[in-house]
Design a protein around this motif. Structure first.
Motif, mmCIF file in Angstrom:
data_model
loop_
_atom_site.group_PDB
_atom_site.id
_atom_site.type_symbol
_atom_site.label_atom_id
_atom_site.label_comp_id
_atom_site.label_asym_id
_atom_site.label_seq_id
_atom_site.Cartn_x
_atom_site.Cartn_y
_atom_site.Cartn_z
ATOM 1 N N LYS A 123 0.856 -1.189 0.000
ATOM 2 C CA LYS A 123 0.000 0.000 0.000
ATOM 3 C C LYS A 123 0.892 1.239 0.000
ATOM 4 O O LYS A 123 2.047 1.177 0.443
ATOM 5 N N ILE A 124 0.348 2.352 -0.444
ATOM 6 C CA ILE A 124 1.098 3.616 -0.410
ATOM 7 C C ILE A 124 0.953 4.243 0.978
ATOM 8 O O ILE A 124 1.875 4.833 1.508
ATOM 9 N N CYS A 125 -0.221 4.061 1.593
ATOM 10 C CA CYS A 125 -0.562 4.778 2.834
ATOM 11 C C CYS A 125 0.028 4.163 4.088
ATOM 12 O O CYS A 125 0.097 4.826 5.121
ATOM 13 N N GLU A 126 0.426 2.894 4.034
ATOM 14 C CA GLU A 126 1.005 2.245 5.220
ATOM 15 C C GLU A 126 1.834 1.047 4.762
ATOM 16 O O GLU A 126 1.585 0.495 3.690
ATOM 17 N N ALA A 154 -9.411 -7.278 -2.415
ATOM 18 C CA ALA A 154 -10.596 -6.414 -2.326
ATOM 19 C C ALA A 154 -10.179 -4.948 -2.460
ATOM 20 O O ALA A 154 -10.793 -4.183 -3.217
ATOM 21 N N GLU A 155 -9.117 -4.574 -1.741
ATOM 22 C CA GLU A 155 -8.623 -3.191 -1.813
ATOM 23 C C GLU A 155 -8.154 -2.862 -3.231
ATOM 24 O O GLU A 155 -8.433 -1.777 -3.762
ATOM 25 N N LEU A 161 -7.851 5.258 2.072
ATOM 26 C CA LEU A 161 -9.061 4.553 2.552
ATOM 27 C C LEU A 161 -8.742 3.117 2.971
ATOM 28 O O LEU A 161 -9.496 2.514 3.729
ATOM 29 N N LYS A 162 -7.592 2.602 2.488
ATOM 30 C CA LYS A 162 -7.193 1.230 2.868
ATOM 31 C C LYS A 162 -6.691 1.168 4.305
ATOM 32 O O LYS A 162 -6.410 0.080 4.811
ATOM 33 N N GLU A 184 -12.830 -4.605 8.969
ATOM 34 C CA GLU A 184 -12.624 -4.229 7.574
ATOM 35 C C GLU A 184 -12.347 -2.726 7.475
ATOM 36 O O GLU A 184 -12.658 -1.965 8.382
ATOM 37 N N ASN A 185 -11.737 -2.338 6.362
ATOM 38 C CA ASN A 185 -11.472 -0.914 6.144
ATOM 39 C C ASN A 185 -12.414 -0.381 5.064
ATOM 40 O O ASN A 185 -13.163 -1.134 4.435
ATOM 41 N N ASP A 186 -12.357 0.935 4.869
ATOM 42 C CA ASP A 186 -13.289 1.593 3.941
ATOM 43 C C ASP A 186 -13.140 1.132 2.491
ATOM 44 O O ASP A 186 -14.127 1.100 1.746
#
Lengths: 198, 198
Positions: free
Chosen positions: A28-31, A38-39, B19-20, B35-37
């Motif tokens: 992921k880019i955010c974490e 699904a993401e 959002l992940k 779950e996440n958004d």
């Protein structure tokens, strides 16, 4: 409506939940964690909404969205195959995914099972404008992630610029404009040391 | 095309990645984690594809899909507000989400920023068939999760059947058929001890 139509639809919807536990090789880019199917599928769908003007041919957005939302459903049974695995692994993957598609889509009422299976085959075949654009996004998204996470996943797997170019070349089949952008970021990734040339 | 149009689109797409990492109060069915958004939004979109025949009024699938894909984008800044928080918390949430929408959609080129903002307002207002159906799915999905994880999240937060009925009642605005199903599973959840009556 037959009594079990909604039951079968909901059973399929519950089955889909498993994609939230199938992890990919993309950070992921955010974490600093690996994203799941699904993401990834959601991100592709959002990209289709925003980037569809860049498809080489006009595309039906609802078809593209349904394709990207469902394209990885087969991985519930078949698992995630690393994009840079060898040819034998990819042939074996095709066999596993075909079996998975047969089992999973058959949970649905017959008409929807057929429709979703055909949509998945269309995505895999890349013979329609919608499938070519959906497949382009499916390559562009992890490439963006790898670039923005400084090539960590590329380096962890010993991937070269030559391999990235070859593997992602069918972005060009869906969008010449996005492919030109991709060529620029691959060159930049080499310059920054995220990717060796070969 | 202005040179920065693609840059702005990609900046928005990268922003979406956050959002992940925004976790909801709903347990996944497939594994014991929240779950996440991004996962939630993908699941709603897949549900829209499969369940749209149950909408009370005909809906434009592409509009419903765009709505559910983008409906939680504001939570990047505003965070997830627990569905059963009190009214003051919900007014404060509306204020935060409006600010978030203004900032985040403005990353996009102006035409798309306006389009996505309007789509989000449409979803929130529930005044069109598409928004009513999208909002019904947004309630049905966590309800299904809570039921299939034996009411764990309901019990952890001391939620009653009365609250679940009230909170989810606008499923009935989007689909009478799905609302009848929901009434059955709420009754069953009470019978199984997942939810106290009041």
């Amino acid at each position: 409506m037959p009594a079990d139509r909604l039951d079968r639809q909901l059973e399929f919807i519950v089955e889909l939940d498993s994609l939230k536990s199938i992890h990919r090789k993309t950070l992921k880019i955010c974490e600093p964690s690996y994203e799941n199917d699904a993401e990834h599928s959601w991100h592709l769908a959002a990209m289709a909404v925003i980037l569809r003007e860049h498809a080489d041919e006009p595309v039906d957005l609802a078809r593209v969205l349904q394709m990207v939302l469902m394209h990885d459903v087969v991985e519930i049974d078949a698992g995630d195959t690393f994009a840079y695995d060898d040819e034998a692994a990819h042939r074996e993957k095709e066999r596993r995914e075909e079996l998975a598609a047969k089992r999973i889509f058959a949970i649905l009422p017959e008409d929807q099972a057929r429709q979703m299976y055909n949509l998945w085959r269309e995505f895999e075949a890349r013979e329609t404008p919608e499938a070519r654009f959906a497949a382009a996004l499916d390559r562009l998204q992890p490439l963006l992630h790898n670039y923005l996470t400084r090539g960590t996943a590329w380096r962890d797997h010993g991937i070269t610029a030559e391999q990235v170019l070859e593997h992602n070349s069918h972005i060009a089949e869906g969008s010449t404009f996005l492919w030109e952008y991709v060529l620029r970021i691959i060159r930049d990734a080499v310059r920054r040391g995220y990717l060796p040339e070969s």
